[in-house]
Design an enzyme around this catalytic site. Sequence first.
Site, PDB file in Angstrom:
ATOM      1  N   ASP A   8      -2.132  48.694   8.090  1.00 12.45           N
ATOM      2  CA  ASP A   8      -3.604  47.941   7.833  1.00 12.45           C
ATOM      3  C   ASP A   8      -3.976  46.228   7.690  1.00 12.45           C
ATOM      4  O   ASP A   8      -2.360  46.122   7.932  1.00 12.45           O
ATOM      5  CB  ASP A   8      -4.873  48.246   6.375  1.00 12.45           C
ATOM      6  CG  ASP A   8      -3.700  48.236   5.791  1.00 12.45           C
ATOM      7  OD1 ASP A   8      -3.111  47.630   5.068  1.00 12.45           O
ATOM      8  OD2 ASP A   8      -5.148  48.168   4.455  1.00 12.45           O
ATOM      9  N   CYS A  65       0.278  48.826   3.963  1.00 15.44           N
ATOM     10  CA  CYS A  65      -0.284  48.662   3.682  1.00 15.44           C
ATOM     11  C   CYS A  65      -0.266  47.594   2.641  1.00 15.44           C
ATOM     12  O   CYS A  65       1.456  47.372   2.591  1.00 15.44           O
ATOM     13  CB  CYS A  65      -1.499  50.176   3.018  1.00 15.44           C
ATOM     14  SG  CYS A  65      -1.262  51.012   1.907  1.00 15.44           S
ATOM     15  N   THR A  67       0.318  48.761  -0.654  1.00 18.99           N
ATOM     16  CA  THR A  67       0.785  49.318  -1.227  1.00 18.99           C
ATOM     17  C   THR A  67       1.805  49.815  -1.117  1.00 18.99           C
ATOM     18  O   THR A  67       2.739  50.486  -2.069  1.00 18.99           O
ATOM     19  CB  THR A  67       0.051  49.740  -2.864  1.00 18.99           C
ATOM     20  OG1 THR A  67      -0.769  50.889  -1.999  1.00 18.99           O
ATOM     21  CG2 THR A  67      -1.189  48.832  -3.542  1.00 18.99           C
ATOM     22  N   GLY A  68       1.510  50.110  -0.184  1.00 19.70           N
ATOM     23  CA  GLY A  68       2.561  51.994   0.806  1.00 19.70           C
ATOM     24  C   GLY A  68       1.272  52.860  -0.059  1.00 19.70           C
ATOM     25  O   GLY A  68       1.643  54.350   0.675  1.00 19.70           O
ATOM     26  N   GLY A  70      -2.039  54.027   0.046  1.00 19.90           N
ATOM     27  CA  GLY A  70      -3.176  54.405   0.742  1.00 19.90           C
ATOM     28  C   GLY A  70      -2.744  54.754   2.415  1.00 19.90           C
ATOM     29  O   GLY A  70      -2.564  56.297   2.071  1.00 19.90           O
ATOM     30  N   HIS A  98      17.843  64.186   1.804  1.00 18.22           N
ATOM     31  CA  HIS A  98      17.085  65.845   0.503  1.00 18.22           C
ATOM     32  C   HIS A  98      15.707  65.767   1.451  1.00 18.22           C
ATOM     33  O   HIS A  98      15.476  67.182   0.918  1.00 18.22           O
ATOM     34  CB  HIS A  98      17.330  65.693  -0.583  1.00 18.22           C
ATOM     35  CG  HIS A  98      18.679  65.102  -1.167  1.00 18.22           C
ATOM     36  ND1 HIS A  98      18.466  64.712  -2.934  1.00 18.22           N
ATOM     37  CD2 HIS A  98      19.483  65.009  -0.706  1.00 18.22           C
ATOM     38  CE1 HIS A  98      20.105  65.428  -2.701  1.00 18.22           C
ATOM     39  NE2 HIS A  98      20.336  65.159  -1.848  1.00 18.22           N
ATOM     40  N   HIS A 133      19.083  71.979   1.247  1.00 19.93           N
ATOM     41  CA  HIS A 133      17.481  71.612   1.129  1.00 19.93           C
ATOM     42  C   HIS A 133      17.168  71.752   1.969  1.00 19.93           C
ATOM     43  O   HIS A 133      15.910  71.660   1.642  1.00 19.93           O
ATOM     44  CB  HIS A 133      17.904  70.283   0.930  1.00 19.93           C
ATOM     45  CG  HIS A 133      18.797  68.590  -0.146  1.00 19.93           C
ATOM     46  ND1 HIS A 133      18.935  68.915  -0.776  1.00 19.93           N
ATOM     47  CD2 HIS A 133      19.770  68.405   0.348  1.00 19.93           C
ATOM     48  CE1 HIS A 133      19.168  68.143  -1.602  1.00 19.93           C
ATOM     49  NE2 HIS A 133      20.357  68.236  -0.609  1.00 19.93           N
TER      50      HIS A 133
HETATM   51  C1  RB5 Z   1      -6.430  46.373   1.102  1.00 14.91           C
HETATM   52  O1  RB5 Z   1      -6.711  45.695   0.558  1.00 14.91           O
HETATM   53  C2  RB5 Z   1      -5.267  47.625   0.148  1.00 14.91           C
HETATM   54  O2  RB5 Z   1      -6.590  49.235  -0.477  1.00 14.91           O
HETATM   55  C3  RB5 Z   1      -4.406  48.490   1.502  1.00 14.91           C
HETATM   56  O3  RB5 Z   1      -4.375  48.332   1.761  1.00 14.91           O
HETATM   57  C4  RB5 Z   1      -3.274  49.378   0.520  1.00 14.91           C
HETATM   58  O4  RB5 Z   1      -2.638  49.024  -0.715  1.00 14.91           O
HETATM   59  C5  RB5 Z   1      -4.469  50.721   0.251  1.00 14.91           C
HETATM   60  O5  RB5 Z   1      -4.095  51.387  -0.638  1.00 14.91           O
END
Ligand code: RB5
Length: 151
Positions: A8, A65, A67-68, A70, A98, A133
């Site tokens: 995103d 994204c 944080t990774g 979402g 694994h 595994h």
């Molecule tokens: C976008 O602002 C942010 O919410 C998205 O990139 C992500 O971190 C969601 O998990």
Amino acid sequence: MKIAVASDHGGFRLKQHILDYLAAQKIAYKDFGTYSQDSVDYPDFALAAAEAVAAGKCDLGIICCGTGIGVSIVANKVPGIRAALCHDTFSARMSREHNDANILTLGERVIGPGLALEIVQAFLTGKYAGGRHACRVAKITEIENKYCGPK
Ligand code: RB5
């Protein structure tokens, strides 16, 4: 080997950095967007890349994204996908060995680009160990089949 790559807006710059790395390594990829830093909804892009991996059109996926988190949640909704959110190289390697993970997710706002590329390398070079595994991964598929029906 062909890699499905997506992000995103929050992961856009990291995605571009990863695309440059894959190109330099002569690793084939398909870029599922997004294609700018304009605000978008991460489920749309994570789903496109995850579906390509689940359908066998790409061998592995890398989705970014902010944080990774979402994109990991979204990708793991797709039957056949085992997405791993990894912000260290050990986890990235173990996710392949694994868990037979087929998608790596990363957060651009969490780690720097240098570490991200080392994580990508660990993920791409990791090999599924099978053995003890295999029955555990098979149980993941059983859970998917229970709730989603066989793929
Ligand atoms: C976008 O602002 C942010 O919410 C998205 O990139 C992500 O971190 C969601 O998990």
